[in-house]
Write a protein that holds these residues in place. Structure first.
Motif, short mmCIF file in Angstrom:
data_model
loop_
_atom_site.label_atom_id
_atom_site.label_comp_id
_atom_site.label_asym_id
_atom_site.label_seq_id
_atom_site.Cartn_x
_atom_site.Cartn_y
_atom_site.Cartn_z
N ARG A 8 -5.55 2.96 1.34
CA ARG A 8 -6.29 2.34 2.07
C ARG A 8 -7.69 2.58 1.99
O ARG A 8 -8.62 1.36 1.76
N GLN A 20 -6.52 -8.55 1.66
CA GLN A 20 -6.10 -8.38 0.37
C GLN A 20 -4.98 -10.11 -0.16
O GLN A 20 -5.49 -9.73 -1.65
N LYS A 52 -9.76 -0.99 0.89
CA LYS A 52 -11.48 -1.02 0.70
C LYS A 52 -12.59 -1.15 -0.16
O LYS A 52 -13.34 -1.94 0.12
N PRO A 82 0.80 -1.36 -0.15
CA PRO A 82 -0.16 0.17 -0.48
C PRO A 82 1.01 1.08 -0.42
O PRO A 82 0.24 2.33 -0.78
#
Length: 390
Positions: A356, A371, A360, A341
């Motif tokens: 992030r 993930q 989601k 990320p």
């Protein structure tokens, strides 16, 4: 008493041992046929598969001849099987599970008028025939038969009893062989499919040892670019990845007997010495209905995805397939490529919090929860596309 002074019980046990061994050892069936001939004081025994739809109906599967050269037996089979009155008449009239002798099928006067008797039986001193009608359905009949010479005399009551006792076991044996044959076909088809995959596929047993690997997996591990085979097991060069891989594999193996301990596939990234994108290794348990412990039984399947092999994920394809926005699809494809990320945020000029949030949203739209599940889903979709394009 049977031949060689054997009791009925002794002969039957010897035959059963060989018959059931034949379910997994093909050569034992030849010994079974020979032992059947010896026990019944015969100099010929065979198992005939009768094709009920074909004109040349009798097809020999196995036979044992005593005192006849093999080439003669082969020639006789090719010449006279279509004319065998016992096999063809029994296939029409007898009842499954019954025994018969020559006089039950055809009179002596009619027998002596047949080509089969004059050119085959009489020429090789085959005077008496007895057999077992083992199996019958709309497609095939299975008949086991034995033949004696003149000096041996007719079949005795004890010999006929032995035939009757062996029939249900032969029926069970044929059912086992049919099932094993189907499983072998299923296995071969499965391996052929795995061999066609563009990504690595490895089957491991309950000791975590490799049972089989497809060509792609062999090429990946042979390169030793972070993933190799050491002492018959998958080995990651990176210590952290090695521990994660071992843990995931052990969890999958544990699911062999405790199916609730492993609810889904796991994905383990394996760093590469070359600096290329990490391998994505998926591990899933192979569950079997029986709980009998067999060390070499396949217990888990390992997939090795290499982003540098074959087709790559395209942003537009991911957008269309999963209903993602362009930004979401970009994040998803970079996750599948092994990016963290933090790396994605830097490359996209987003804050880590924004990245992030995007992850989601992708998880929600793809109905995944982690993930690793998302990466597995995307890579499987990539492999499906590659298979359709190839």
């Amino acid at each position: 008493m049977l031949a060689n002074g054997q009791t009925l019980e002794t002969a039957l046990q010897k035959l059963l041992n060989l018959l059931y061994e034949s379910a997994v050892v093909d050569s034992a069936f030849s010994e079974f046929i020979k032992t059947l001939a010896v026990a019944s004081n015969s100099h010929f025994a065979g198992l005939e598969i009768v094709d009920r739809q074909a004109a040349n109906r009798c097809q020999w599967q196995e036979n044992a001849a005593f005192g006849l050269p093999l080439d003669i037996v082969t020639e006789l089979n090719a010449t006279f099987l279509a004319h065998n009155p016992f096999v063809n008449l029994v296939a029409d009239t007898a009842t499954e599970g019954s025994t018969f002798v020559d006089s039950d099928v055809i009179s002596r006067r009619h027998l002596k008028a047949t080509l089969y008797y004059n050119e085959f039986m009489r020429h090789y001193d085959f005077e008496h025939v007895s057999g077992m009608y083992v199996l019958h359905n709309s497609d095939v009949s299975v008949i086991a038969s034995t033949s004696k010479g003149r000096l041996a005399g007719p079949f005795t009551t004890e010999e006929k009893t032995l035939f009757s006792l062996i029939i249900p076991h032969m029926q069970t044996f044929l059912g086992i062989k049919q099932r094993i044959g189907q499983l072998s076909i299923d296995r071969d088809i499965g391996w052929e499919l795995l061999n066609q995959l563009n990504y690595g596929a490895v089957v491991i047993d309950r000791q975590a040892k490799i049972v089989r690997a497809n060509p792609a997996a062999e090429a990946i591990t042979r390169a030793e670019d972070g993933l190799s085979i050491v002492r018959g097991r998958l080995h990651a060069a990176n210590s952290g990845a090695r521990q994660a891989l071992r843990t995931a594999i052990n969890r999958a193996i544990a699911a062999y007997t405790a199916v609730h301990t492993f609810s889904s596939r796991e994905n383990v990234p394996i760093p590469r010495r070359s600096g290329k994108r990490p391998y994505q290794v998926e591990i899933m348990p192979l569950r079997h209905p029986q709980q009998l412990y067999v060390a070499a039984m396949p217990a888990a399947l390992v997939f090795i995805h290499d982003a540098h092999r074959g087709h790559r994920l395209e942003v537009n394809s991911v957008m269309q397939m999963y209903g993602l926005t362009q930004t979401e699809a970009q994040v998803a494809t970079q996750l599948a490529a092994g990016k963290s990320p933090e790396e994605i945020a830097s490359a996209q000029a987003h804050s880590l919090a924004t990245t992030r949030t995007l992850i989601k949203r992708v998880l929600f739209k793809t109905d995944t929860h982690r993930q690793s599940e998302l990466v597995s889903l995307l890579l499987r979709g990539l492999d499906d596309d590659a298979g359709r394009l190839s």
